[in-house]
Scaffold this motif. Structure first.
Motif, PDB file in Angstrom:
ATOM      1  N   GLY A 151      -6.835  -8.617 -91.590  1.00 30.15           N
ATOM      2  CA  GLY A 151      -6.939  -7.622 -90.520  1.00 30.15           C
ATOM      3  C   GLY A 151      -5.588  -7.157 -90.016  1.00 30.15           C
ATOM      4  O   GLY A 151      -5.378  -5.968 -89.770  1.00 30.15           O
ATOM      5  N   THR A 152      -4.668  -8.092 -89.890  1.00 27.41           N
ATOM      6  CA  THR A 152      -3.324  -7.735 -89.437  1.00 27.41           C
ATOM      7  C   THR A 152      -2.606  -6.905 -90.499  1.00 27.41           C
ATOM      8  O   THR A 152      -1.986  -5.883 -90.189  1.00 27.41           O
ATOM      9  CB  THR A 152      -2.517  -8.998 -89.114  1.00 27.41           C
ATOM     10  OG1 THR A 152      -3.231  -9.765 -88.132  1.00 27.41           O
ATOM     11  CG2 THR A 152      -1.147  -8.662 -88.561  1.00 27.41           C
ATOM     12  N   ALA A 153      -2.716  -7.324 -91.750  1.00 25.79           N
ATOM     13  CA  ALA A 153      -2.052  -6.596 -92.841  1.00 25.79           C
ATOM     14  C   ALA A 153      -2.640  -5.193 -93.022  1.00 25.79           C
ATOM     15  O   ALA A 153      -1.905  -4.245 -93.302  1.00 25.79           O
ATOM     16  CB  ALA A 153      -2.171  -7.385 -94.144  1.00 25.79           C
ATOM     17  N   ALA A 154      -3.953  -5.057 -92.851  1.00 29.05           N
ATOM     18  CA  ALA A 154      -4.613  -3.761 -93.038  1.00 29.05           C
ATOM     19  C   ALA A 154      -4.474  -2.856 -91.811  1.00 29.05           C
ATOM     20  O   ALA A 154      -4.729  -1.661 -91.895  1.00 29.05           O
ATOM     21  CB  ALA A 154      -6.091  -3.968 -93.363  1.00 29.05           C
ATOM     22  N   GLY A 155      -4.085  -3.435 -90.677  1.00 28.68           N
ATOM     23  CA  GLY A 155      -3.873  -2.636 -89.481  1.00 28.68           C
ATOM     24  C   GLY A 155      -5.077  -2.486 -88.575  1.00 28.68           C
ATOM     25  O   GLY A 155      -4.997  -1.830 -87.554  1.00 28.68           O
ATOM     26  N   TRP A 156      -6.216  -3.101 -88.907  1.00 29.52           N
ATOM     27  CA  TRP A 156      -7.372  -2.965 -88.023  1.00 29.52           C
ATOM     28  C   TRP A 156      -7.445  -4.076 -86.986  1.00 29.52           C
ATOM     29  O   TRP A 156      -8.220  -4.000 -86.046  1.00 29.52           O
ATOM     30  CB  TRP A 156      -8.690  -2.843 -88.791  1.00 29.52           C
ATOM     31  CG  TRP A 156      -9.061  -3.957 -89.721  1.00 29.52           C
ATOM     32  CD1 TRP A 156      -8.893  -3.969 -91.071  1.00 29.52           C
ATOM     33  CD2 TRP A 156      -9.674  -5.207 -89.404  1.00 29.52           C
ATOM     34  NE1 TRP A 156      -9.359  -5.153 -91.600  1.00 29.52           N
ATOM     35  CE2 TRP A 156      -9.855  -5.927 -90.596  1.00 29.52           C
ATOM     36  CE3 TRP A 156     -10.106  -5.801 -88.211  1.00 29.52           C
ATOM     37  CZ2 TRP A 156     -10.425  -7.193 -90.645  1.00 29.52           C
ATOM     38  CZ3 TRP A 156     -10.675  -7.060 -88.257  1.00 29.52           C
ATOM     39  CH2 TRP A 156     -10.836  -7.737 -89.465  1.00 29.52           C
ATOM     40  N   LEU A 157      -6.605  -5.095 -87.128  1.00 30.09           N
ATOM     41  CA  LEU A 157      -6.524  -6.147 -86.124  1.00 30.09           C
ATOM     42  C   LEU A 157      -5.144  -6.092 -85.496  1.00 30.09           C
ATOM     43  O   LEU A 157      -4.132  -6.318 -86.165  1.00 30.09           O
ATOM     44  CB  LEU A 157      -6.753  -7.535 -86.747  1.00 30.09           C
ATOM     45  CG  LEU A 157      -6.607  -8.713 -85.780  1.00 30.09           C
ATOM     46  CD1 LEU A 157      -7.662  -8.648 -84.680  1.00 30.09           C
ATOM     47  CD2 LEU A 157      -6.680 -10.027 -86.525  1.00 30.09           C
ATOM     48  N   ALA A 200     -15.556  -3.545 -89.245  1.00 35.04           N
ATOM     49  CA  ALA A 200     -15.729  -4.429 -88.089  1.00 35.04           C
ATOM     50  C   ALA A 200     -15.940  -3.565 -86.854  1.00 35.04           C
ATOM     51  O   ALA A 200     -15.295  -2.526 -86.691  1.00 35.04           O
ATOM     52  CB  ALA A 200     -14.495  -5.305 -87.910  1.00 35.04           C
ATOM     53  N   THR A 201     -16.840  -3.995 -85.977  1.00 34.88           N
ATOM     54  CA  THR A 201     -17.055  -3.254 -84.742  1.00 34.88           C
ATOM     55  C   THR A 201     -15.871  -3.485 -83.804  1.00 34.88           C
ATOM     56  O   THR A 201     -15.096  -4.428 -83.971  1.00 34.88           O
ATOM     57  CB  THR A 201     -18.346  -3.712 -84.032  1.00 34.88           C
ATOM     58  OG1 THR A 201     -18.181  -5.066 -83.591  1.00 34.88           O
ATOM     59  CG2 THR A 201     -19.564  -3.582 -84.942  1.00 34.88           C
ATOM     60  N   ARG A 202     -15.756  -2.640 -82.841  1.00 30.24           N
ATOM     61  CA  ARG A 202     -14.677  -2.773 -81.852  1.00 30.24           C
ATOM     62  C   ARG A 202     -14.752  -4.143 -81.171  1.00 30.24           C
ATOM     63  O   ARG A 202     -13.749  -4.825 -80.966  1.00 30.24           O
ATOM     64  CB  ARG A 202     -14.782  -1.642 -80.820  1.00 30.24           C
ATOM     65  CG  ARG A 202     -13.767  -1.709 -79.721  1.00 30.24           C
ATOM     66  CD  ARG A 202     -12.430  -1.341 -80.257  1.00 30.24           C
ATOM     67  NE  ARG A 202     -11.417  -1.686 -79.276  1.00 30.24           N
ATOM     68  CZ  ARG A 202     -10.148  -1.596 -79.500  1.00 30.24           C
ATOM     69  NH1 ARG A 202      -9.713  -1.148 -80.647  1.00 30.24           N
ATOM     70  NH2 ARG A 202      -9.280  -1.919 -78.596  1.00 30.24           N
ATOM     71  N   ARG A 203     -15.974  -4.557 -80.825  1.00 26.97           N
ATOM     72  CA  ARG A 203     -16.155  -5.831 -80.141  1.00 26.97           C
ATOM     73  C   ARG A 203     -15.755  -7.001 -81.043  1.00 26.97           C
ATOM     74  O   ARG A 203     -15.130  -7.959 -80.593  1.00 26.97           O
ATOM     75  CB  ARG A 203     -17.612  -5.972 -79.696  1.00 26.97           C
ATOM     76  CG  ARG A 203     -17.853  -7.096 -78.736  1.00 26.97           C
ATOM     77  CD  ARG A 203     -17.025  -6.885 -77.485  1.00 26.97           C
ATOM     78  NE  ARG A 203     -17.673  -7.529 -76.359  1.00 26.97           N
ATOM     79  CZ  ARG A 203     -17.178  -7.524 -75.150  1.00 26.97           C
ATOM     80  NH1 ARG A 203     -16.062  -6.893 -74.890  1.00 26.97           N
ATOM     81  NH2 ARG A 203     -17.793  -8.120 -74.185  1.00 26.97           N
ATOM     82  N   GLN A 204     -16.107  -6.927 -82.322  1.00 26.67           N
ATOM     83  CA  GLN A 204     -15.721  -7.984 -83.260  1.00 26.67           C
ATOM     84  C   GLN A 204     -14.208  -8.072 -83.374  1.00 26.67           C
ATOM     85  O   GLN A 204     -13.639  -9.168 -83.391  1.00 26.67           O
ATOM     86  CB  GLN A 204     -16.344  -7.738 -84.632  1.00 26.67           C
ATOM     87  CG  GLN A 204     -17.840  -7.962 -84.661  1.00 26.67           C
ATOM     88  CD  GLN A 204     -18.480  -7.469 -85.931  1.00 26.67           C
ATOM     89  OE1 GLN A 204     -17.942  -6.600 -86.622  1.00 26.67           O
ATOM     90  NE2 GLN A 204     -19.648  -8.004 -86.252  1.00 26.67           N
ATOM     91  N   ARG A 205     -13.542  -6.917 -83.440  1.00 25.61           N
ATOM     92  CA  ARG A 205     -12.077  -6.923 -83.498  1.00 25.61           C
ATOM     93  C   ARG A 205     -11.488  -7.504 -82.215  1.00 25.61           C
ATOM     94  O   ARG A 205     -10.520  -8.259 -82.256  1.00 25.61           O
ATOM     95  CB  ARG A 205     -11.548  -5.512 -83.745  1.00 25.61           C
ATOM     96  CG  ARG A 205     -11.856  -4.990 -85.129  1.00 25.61           C
ATOM     97  CD  ARG A 205     -11.139  -3.690 -85.441  1.00 25.61           C
ATOM     98  NE  ARG A 205     -11.310  -2.656 -84.435  1.00 25.61           N
ATOM     99  CZ  ARG A 205     -12.191  -1.660 -84.509  1.00 25.61           C
ATOM    100  NH1 ARG A 205     -12.984  -1.564 -85.550  1.00 25.61           N
ATOM    101  NH2 ARG A 205     -12.272  -0.762 -83.553  1.00 25.61           N
TER     102      ARG A 205
END
Length: 89
Positions: free
Chosen positions: A68-74, A14-19
């Motif tokens: 995303g929350t579980a994986a740490g990227w969100l 995911a791009t920074r903007r998408q996140r």
């Protein structure tokens, strides 16, 4: 399931903007117009970012939030646990 493909795994990160848009969506209580306002873009652009994320992963927006929350990227500050410091007094 195709070889090397796992449902829910993003084929491209995911791009920074998408996140940012996804985090703003959560912060605004699931409101696309609210997320757009928080990020400073038009609602149609926010919808496009969310749609792109769903297309990459094959997941719903709610599932993306969980994964995303579980994986740490969100990271959504409103969902992070508060840190309480006890100084012994």
């Amino acid at each position: 399931m195709r070889d090397g493909y796992l449902r829910g795994a993003l084929s491209r990160p995911a791009t920074r903007r998408q996140r940012d848009v996804l985090a703003a969506y959560v912060t605004s209580g699931g409101s696309v117009p609210g997320a757009a306002e928080l990020v400073g873009i038009r609602p149609s652009t926010a919808k496009r970012h969310l749609a792109d994320l769903r297309a990459k992963s094959g997941l719903s927006t709610e599932q993306l939030i969980y994964v995303g929350t579980a994986a740490g990227w969100l990271v959504v500050p409103s969902l992070e646990p508060a840190i309480v410091v006890f100084d012994g007094r």
